[in-house]
Design a protein around this motif. Sequence first.
Motif, PDB file in Angstrom:
ATOM      1  N   ALA A  35      -6.262  20.909  72.295  1.00 59.34           N
ATOM      2  CA  ALA A  35      -6.053  19.535  73.044  1.00 59.34           C
ATOM      3  C   ALA A  35      -7.273  18.813  72.795  1.00 59.34           C
ATOM      4  O   ALA A  35      -6.815  17.558  73.059  1.00 59.34           O
ATOM      5  CB  ALA A  35      -5.765  19.872  74.496  1.00 59.34           C
ATOM      6  N   LEU A  36      -8.430  19.259  72.628  1.00 56.97           N
ATOM      7  CA  LEU A  36      -9.390  18.118  72.372  1.00 56.97           C
ATOM      8  C   LEU A  36      -9.460  17.805  70.874  1.00 56.97           C
ATOM      9  O   LEU A  36     -10.055  16.807  70.722  1.00 56.97           O
ATOM     10  CB  LEU A  36     -10.807  18.969  72.506  1.00 56.97           C
ATOM     11  CG  LEU A  36     -11.123  19.175  73.847  1.00 56.97           C
ATOM     12  CD1 LEU A  36     -12.527  20.188  73.971  1.00 56.97           C
ATOM     13  CD2 LEU A  36     -11.313  18.128  75.097  1.00 56.97           C
ATOM     14  N   GLY A  37      -8.648  18.410  69.963  1.00 57.29           N
ATOM     15  CA  GLY A  37      -8.567  17.866  68.566  1.00 57.29           C
ATOM     16  C   GLY A  37      -9.428  18.909  67.840  1.00 57.29           C
ATOM     17  O   GLY A  37      -9.591  18.475  66.558  1.00 57.29           O
ATOM     18  N   ARG A  38      -9.962  19.900  68.061  1.00 54.05           N
ATOM     19  CA  ARG A  38     -10.657  20.716  67.123  1.00 54.05           C
ATOM     20  C   ARG A  38      -9.415  21.637  66.547  1.00 54.05           C
ATOM     21  O   ARG A  38      -8.587  22.096  67.160  1.00 54.05           O
ATOM     22  CB  ARG A  38     -11.670  21.720  68.225  1.00 54.05           C
ATOM     23  CG  ARG A  38     -12.814  20.883  68.818  1.00 54.05           C
ATOM     24  CD  ARG A  38     -13.941  21.783  69.272  1.00 54.05           C
ATOM     25  NE  ARG A  38     -14.781  21.250  70.077  1.00 54.05           N
ATOM     26  CZ  ARG A  38     -15.814  21.708  70.793  1.00 54.05           C
ATOM     27  NH1 ARG A  38     -16.015  23.036  70.293  1.00 54.05           N
ATOM     28  NH2 ARG A  38     -16.662  21.145  71.746  1.00 54.05           N
ATOM     29  N   ARG A  39      -9.661  22.004  65.311  1.00 53.84           N
ATOM     30  CA  ARG A  39      -9.022  22.912  64.592  1.00 53.84           C
ATOM     31  C   ARG A  39      -9.502  24.408  65.008  1.00 53.84           C
ATOM     32  O   ARG A  39     -10.670  24.523  64.671  1.00 53.84           O
ATOM     33  CB  ARG A  39      -9.201  22.685  63.110  1.00 53.84           C
ATOM     34  CG  ARG A  39      -8.432  21.373  62.794  1.00 53.84           C
ATOM     35  CD  ARG A  39      -9.108  21.084  61.232  1.00 53.84           C
ATOM     36  NE  ARG A  39      -8.421  21.901  60.366  1.00 53.84           N
ATOM     37  CZ  ARG A  39      -8.928  21.976  59.201  1.00 53.84           C
ATOM     38  NH1 ARG A  39      -9.867  21.373  58.632  1.00 53.84           N
ATOM     39  NH2 ARG A  39      -8.154  22.950  58.273  1.00 53.84           N
ATOM     40  N   VAL A  40      -8.566  25.265  65.487  1.00 60.71           N
ATOM     41  CA  VAL A  40      -9.186  26.571  65.990  1.00 60.71           C
ATOM     42  C   VAL A  40      -8.563  27.590  65.257  1.00 60.71           C
ATOM     43  O   VAL A  40      -7.481  27.579  64.863  1.00 60.71           O
ATOM     44  CB  VAL A  40      -8.822  26.764  67.462  1.00 60.71           C
ATOM     45  CG1 VAL A  40      -9.410  27.954  67.821  1.00 60.71           C
ATOM     46  CG2 VAL A  40      -9.337  25.292  68.410  1.00 60.71           C
ATOM     47  N   ALA A  41      -9.483  28.791  64.946  1.00 60.59           N
ATOM     48  CA  ALA A  41      -8.965  29.993  64.229  1.00 60.59           C
ATOM     49  C   ALA A  41      -9.228  31.049  65.436  1.00 60.59           C
ATOM     50  O   ALA A  41     -10.587  31.265  65.476  1.00 60.59           O
ATOM     51  CB  ALA A  41      -9.628  30.084  62.745  1.00 60.59           C
ATOM     52  N   VAL A  42      -8.639  31.895  65.840  1.00 56.87           N
ATOM     53  CA  VAL A  42      -8.806  32.979  66.440  1.00 56.87           C
ATOM     54  C   VAL A  42      -8.703  34.139  65.499  1.00 56.87           C
ATOM     55  O   VAL A  42      -7.697  34.437  64.776  1.00 56.87           O
ATOM     56  CB  VAL A  42      -7.803  32.996  67.651  1.00 56.87           C
ATOM     57  CG1 VAL A  42      -8.066  34.327  68.476  1.00 56.87           C
ATOM     58  CG2 VAL A  42      -7.535  31.727  68.366  1.00 56.87           C
ATOM     59  N   VAL A  43      -9.872  35.093  65.632  1.00 50.64           N
ATOM     60  CA  VAL A  43     -10.058  36.128  64.875  1.00 50.64           C
ATOM     61  C   VAL A  43      -9.897  37.532  65.764  1.00 50.64           C
ATOM     62  O   VAL A  43     -10.708  37.437  66.528  1.00 50.64           O
ATOM     63  CB  VAL A  43     -11.174  35.858  64.101  1.00 50.64           C
ATOM     64  CG1 VAL A  43     -11.299  37.369  63.297  1.00 50.64           C
ATOM     65  CG2 VAL A  43     -11.353  34.743  63.038  1.00 50.64           C
TER      66      VAL A  43
END
Length: 310
Positions: A35-43
């Motif tokens: 929602a903040l605009g960060r690209r997130v990768a959950v590992v």
Amino acid sequence: MAGAAPTTAFGQAVIGPPGSGKTTYCLGMSEFLRALGRRVAVVNLDPANEGLPYECAVDVGELVGLGDVMDALQLGPNGGLLYCMEYLEANLDWLRAKLDPLRGHYFLFDCPGQVELCTHHGALRSIFSQMTQWDLRLTAVHLVDSHYCTDPAKFISVLCTSLATMLHVELPHVNLLSKMDLIEHYGKLAFNLDYYTEVLDLSYLLDHLASDPFFRHYRQLNEKLVQLIEDYSLVSFIPLNIQDKESIQQVLQAVDKANGYCFGVQEQRSLEAMMSAAMGADFHFSSTLGLQEKYLAPSEQPVEQEAMQL
């Protein structure tokens, strides 16, 4: 080189005992960050995790499965998890090959809940250490269930475990008291919430333990444990309700400060817009005292306040 992926990546290593809410935290934090605009990768680094609620960018289950290890080596779940982490440690080239294409993402590592991995076993620490060599700046986010605050003996045990974890993992560290929205259901707190989050004078907990016939015989041991915790003076907690955006933002501020992440103007604007929509234009971030008033019913407000007015 123009168009090259950023060399430095940031992320969180989410650790803590079983049932403390690590997977739920990864889900909630990933949604907040997006929602903040960060690209997130959950590992997912937990081979025992099944039915993951979040979109998983990398799953250690593709490399090694806990069930297969237990069947093949005749190990129990604890021994199987240790073997899985040692196997991952020996095959870090597989992990790096999975992470390199994700450069430019903010990483959330959902780690196993076995306490030994964070207090004295070397595999997980070695994995974290190697990732820092890949220019991945991690903060260890250690979750502890807030219900331990209602029992002085358990809270001292949690403090010892948290301290051992901080010294062993060797990463910038943030401790969280999770499930704060449920704390009023666990029982009455002896002191206000700041006492537990800031880990104030622990001698008051010893007085509570002395009233218990069982722990009365171990007063000297408890005194030495408390002295050890206070001598290091490292442990403190941030209260977390994963359903509350304000609470998540307070945690994220601490994590970003710990690993050196610096967000840009656009992200700040996204944060302000999201928080204003959720809380009103005049939102402000609460202290732990404000969170205490928020999550504790009037009947559950702490007693013995006079003891804390020193």
